[in-house]
Write a protein that holds these residues in place. Structure first.
Motif, mmCIF file in Angstrom:
data_model
loop_
_atom_site.group_PDB
_atom_site.id
_atom_site.type_symbol
_atom_site.label_atom_id
_atom_site.label_comp_id
_atom_site.label_asym_id
_atom_site.label_seq_id
_atom_site.Cartn_x
_atom_site.Cartn_y
_atom_site.Cartn_z
ATOM 1 N N TRP A 241 0.827 -1.202 0.000
ATOM 2 C CA TRP A 241 0.000 0.000 0.000
ATOM 3 C C TRP A 241 0.862 1.253 0.000
ATOM 4 C CZ3 TRP A 241 -4.638 0.484 -1.605
ATOM 5 C CH2 TRP A 241 -5.566 -0.532 -1.452
ATOM 6 N N ILE A 242 1.983 1.199 0.717
ATOM 7 C CA ILE A 242 2.892 2.354 0.739
ATOM 8 C C ILE A 242 3.452 2.592 -0.658
ATOM 9 C CG2 ILE A 242 5.060 3.232 1.698
ATOM 10 C CD1 ILE A 242 4.387 1.591 4.235
ATOM 11 N N VAL A 243 3.859 1.510 -1.320
ATOM 12 C CA VAL A 243 4.377 1.619 -2.684
ATOM 13 C C VAL A 243 3.284 2.135 -3.621
ATOM 14 C CG1 VAL A 243 5.297 0.277 -4.623
ATOM 15 C CG2 VAL A 243 6.080 -0.190 -2.300
ATOM 16 N N PHE A 244 2.077 1.630 -3.452
ATOM 17 C CA PHE A 244 0.951 2.040 -4.290
ATOM 18 C C PHE A 244 0.677 3.536 -4.146
ATOM 19 C CE2 PHE A 244 -3.725 2.449 -4.789
ATOM 20 C CZ PHE A 244 -3.830 2.061 -6.110
ATOM 21 N N PHE A 245 0.616 4.024 -2.910
ATOM 22 C CA PHE A 245 0.355 5.447 -2.705
ATOM 23 C C PHE A 245 1.534 6.304 -3.158
ATOM 24 C CE2 PHE A 245 -2.897 4.027 0.450
ATOM 25 C CZ PHE A 245 -3.983 4.535 -0.240
ATOM 26 N N ALA A 246 2.764 5.795 -3.019
ATOM 27 C CA ALA A 246 3.927 6.539 -3.503
ATOM 28 C C ALA A 246 3.872 6.669 -5.026
ATOM 29 C CB ALA A 246 5.215 5.857 -3.067
ATOM 30 N N LEU A 247 3.468 5.602 -5.717
ATOM 31 C CA LEU A 247 3.344 5.662 -7.178
ATOM 32 C C LEU A 247 2.236 6.623 -7.603
ATOM 33 C CD1 LEU A 247 3.801 1.909 -8.177
ATOM 34 C CD2 LEU A 247 5.393 3.797 -8.572
ATOM 35 N N ILE A 248 1.131 6.615 -6.881
ATOM 36 C CA ILE A 248 0.046 7.548 -7.197
ATOM 37 C C ILE A 248 0.507 8.986 -6.981
ATOM 38 C CG2 ILE A 248 -2.206 8.389 -6.389
ATOM 39 C CD1 ILE A 248 -3.026 5.505 -6.037
ATOM 40 N N PHE A 249 1.228 9.230 -5.882
ATOM 41 C CA PHE A 249 1.721 10.573 -5.588
ATOM 42 C C PHE A 249 2.721 11.027 -6.650
ATOM 43 C CE2 PHE A 249 4.706 13.444 -3.370
ATOM 44 C CZ PHE A 249 3.815 14.435 -3.010
ATOM 45 N N ALA A 250 3.659 10.130 -7.015
ATOM 46 C CA ALA A 250 4.647 10.484 -8.042
ATOM 47 C C ALA A 250 3.975 10.718 -9.388
ATOM 48 C CB ALA A 250 5.700 9.377 -8.156
ATOM 49 N N GLY A 251 3.005 9.885 -9.724
ATOM 50 C CA GLY A 251 2.274 10.087 -10.985
ATOM 51 C C GLY A 251 1.512 11.396 -10.989
ATOM 52 N N GLY A 252 0.927 11.742 -9.858
ATOM 53 C CA GLY A 252 0.223 13.021 -9.762
ATOM 54 C C GLY A 252 1.159 14.198 -9.922
ATOM 55 N N LEU A 253 2.340 14.095 -9.298
ATOM 56 C CA LEU A 253 3.317 15.180 -9.445
ATOM 57 C C LEU A 253 3.797 15.308 -10.881
ATOM 58 C CD1 LEU A 253 5.610 14.947 -6.291
ATOM 59 C CD2 LEU A 253 3.981 16.731 -6.883
ATOM 60 N N LEU A 254 4.125 14.174 -11.506
ATOM 61 C CA LEU A 254 4.600 14.220 -12.890
ATOM 62 C C LEU A 254 3.504 14.728 -13.827
ATOM 63 C CD1 LEU A 254 6.676 10.928 -13.112
ATOM 64 C CD2 LEU A 254 7.521 13.268 -13.016
ATOM 65 N N GLY A 255 2.279 14.291 -13.590
ATOM 66 C CA GLY A 255 1.172 14.776 -14.404
ATOM 67 C C GLY A 255 0.962 16.267 -14.212
ATOM 68 N N GLY A 256 1.098 16.734 -12.977
ATOM 69 C CA GLY A 256 0.952 18.167 -12.705
ATOM 70 C C GLY A 256 2.044 18.976 -13.357
ATOM 71 N N PHE A 257 3.289 18.468 -13.265
ATOM 72 C CA PHE A 257 4.397 19.185 -13.882
ATOM 73 C C PHE A 257 4.244 19.234 -15.396
ATOM 74 C CE2 PHE A 257 7.256 18.109 -10.095
ATOM 75 C CZ PHE A 257 7.023 19.336 -9.516
ATOM 76 N N SER A 258 3.827 18.131 -16.003
ATOM 77 C CA SER A 258 3.674 18.144 -17.463
ATOM 78 C C SER A 258 2.526 19.060 -17.874
ATOM 79 C CB SER A 258 3.461 16.732 -17.995
ATOM 80 O OG SER A 258 2.220 16.213 -17.569
ATOM 81 N N ALA A 259 1.466 19.117 -17.068
ATOM 82 C CA ALA A 259 0.354 20.025 -17.392
ATOM 83 C C ALA A 259 0.794 21.474 -17.285
ATOM 84 C CB ALA A 259 -0.826 19.761 -16.465
ATOM 85 N N VAL A 260 1.598 21.783 -16.269
ATOM 86 C CA VAL A 260 2.097 23.154 -16.117
ATOM 87 C C VAL A 260 3.018 23.503 -17.281
ATOM 88 C CG1 VAL A 260 3.614 24.606 -14.702
ATOM 89 C CG2 VAL A 260 1.824 23.266 -13.616
ATOM 90 N N GLN A 261 3.876 22.558 -17.680
ATOM 91 C CA GLN A 261 4.789 22.809 -18.791
ATOM 92 C C GLN A 261 4.013 23.012 -20.092
ATOM 93 O OE1 GLN A 261 7.531 19.650 -19.605
ATOM 94 N NE2 GLN A 261 8.662 20.824 -21.111
ATOM 95 N N GLU A 262 3.010 22.193 -20.352
ATOM 96 C CA GLU A 262 2.203 22.354 -21.565
ATOM 97 C C GLU A 262 1.480 23.702 -21.566
ATOM 98 O OE1 GLU A 262 -0.422 19.067 -22.031
ATOM 99 O OE2 GLU A 262 1.209 17.615 -22.150
ATOM 100 N N GLU A 263 0.968 24.101 -20.414
ATOM 101 C CA GLU A 263 0.272 25.393 -20.317
ATOM 102 C C GLU A 263 1.241 26.542 -20.575
ATOM 103 O OE1 GLU A 263 -2.889 27.939 -19.882
ATOM 104 O OE2 GLU A 263 -2.945 25.762 -19.954
ATOM 105 N N TYR A 264 2.447 26.435 -20.026
ATOM 106 C CA TYR A 264 3.457 27.471 -20.233
ATOM 107 C C TYR A 264 3.822 27.566 -21.710
ATOM 108 C CZ TYR A 264 8.009 29.747 -20.236
ATOM 109 O OH TYR A 264 9.054 30.566 -20.498
ATOM 110 N N GLU A 265 4.057 26.410 -22.352
ATOM 111 C CA GLU A 265 4.428 26.414 -23.765
ATOM 112 C C GLU A 265 3.283 26.949 -24.631
ATOM 113 O OE1 GLU A 265 5.612 22.406 -24.492
ATOM 114 O OE2 GLU A 265 7.588 22.690 -23.561
#
Length: 192
Positions: free
Chosen positions: A125-149
């Motif tokens: 469960w710890i690994v699962f939530f860590a993957l969800i958190f990392a995926g959320g961060l990466l998705g957020g960063f890519s969305a911010v980068q796309e918006e900036y571009e």
């Protein structure tokens, strides 16, 4: 009937999730494959399979939750608190945090000690939530980068960003005779 401890509850819910996710994926592929042929049969068949899967998942999930409530010493009917708005979002956390009774209670003897497999499944469960958190961060960063571009591109297209024009000065043209002559060293008038 019976009791289940906190770690064993988390381990069994992880097993339930690991079994359910691939089955849902297969059902989705079957339904999409049948739907892509523009047939309502795929939708109906996928819907029926999804209902049976959901019912099976809910029954097993309720059984685990009732056993966990029995370990705490509470009635299994308290599971219905999961259906109450706001309380239903907090109550599962309460079930995971509150320790069970150390000795026997009216629902039976204490659960057996946790095995290594239970501890490993619980730690997933710890690994699962860590993957969800990392995926959320990466998705957020890519969305911010796309918006900036996209904002940068639209500002260039609208002309709101201007560039200074630089005047390029070309050197004077040299004739072919001047280019062929070797360069002479400057003569110092003091030496002559």
């Amino acid at each position: 009937e019976g009791r289940i401890g906190r770690l064993r509850f988390l381990a069994w819910t992880m097993v339930l999730s690991l079994v359910t996710l691939p089955i849902v994926g297969v059902f989705a592929l079957i339904a999409l494959g049948l739907v892509s042929g523009d047939s309502t049969t795929g939708l109906i068949l996928g819907g029926i399979l999804a209902v049976f899967l959901f019912l099976g998942f809910m029954i097993v999930s309720i059984l685990f939750s009732v056993q966990r409530l029995h370990d705490i010493g509470w009635s299994g009917w308290l599971w219905l608190l999961n259906l109450v708005p706001f309380v239903g979002s907090i109550f599962p956390l309460v079930m995971m945090v509150v320790p069970g009774n150390a000795g026997a209670n009216r629902y039976g003897p204490p659960p057996p000690p946790n095995s290594t497999a239970v501890k490993v499944l619980c730690s997933l469960w710890i690994v699962f939530f860590a993957l969800i958190f990392a995926g959320g961060l990466l998705g957020g960063f890519s969305a911010v980068q796309e918006e900036y571009e996209s904002n940068l591109e639209s500002s260039y297209d609208s002309g709101s960003v201007t560039t200074d024009e630089v005047e390029v000065v070309e050197p004077p043209a040299i004739s072919a005779d001047e280019a062929a002559e070797p360069a002479q060293a400057p003569v110092d008038s003091a030496q002559e």
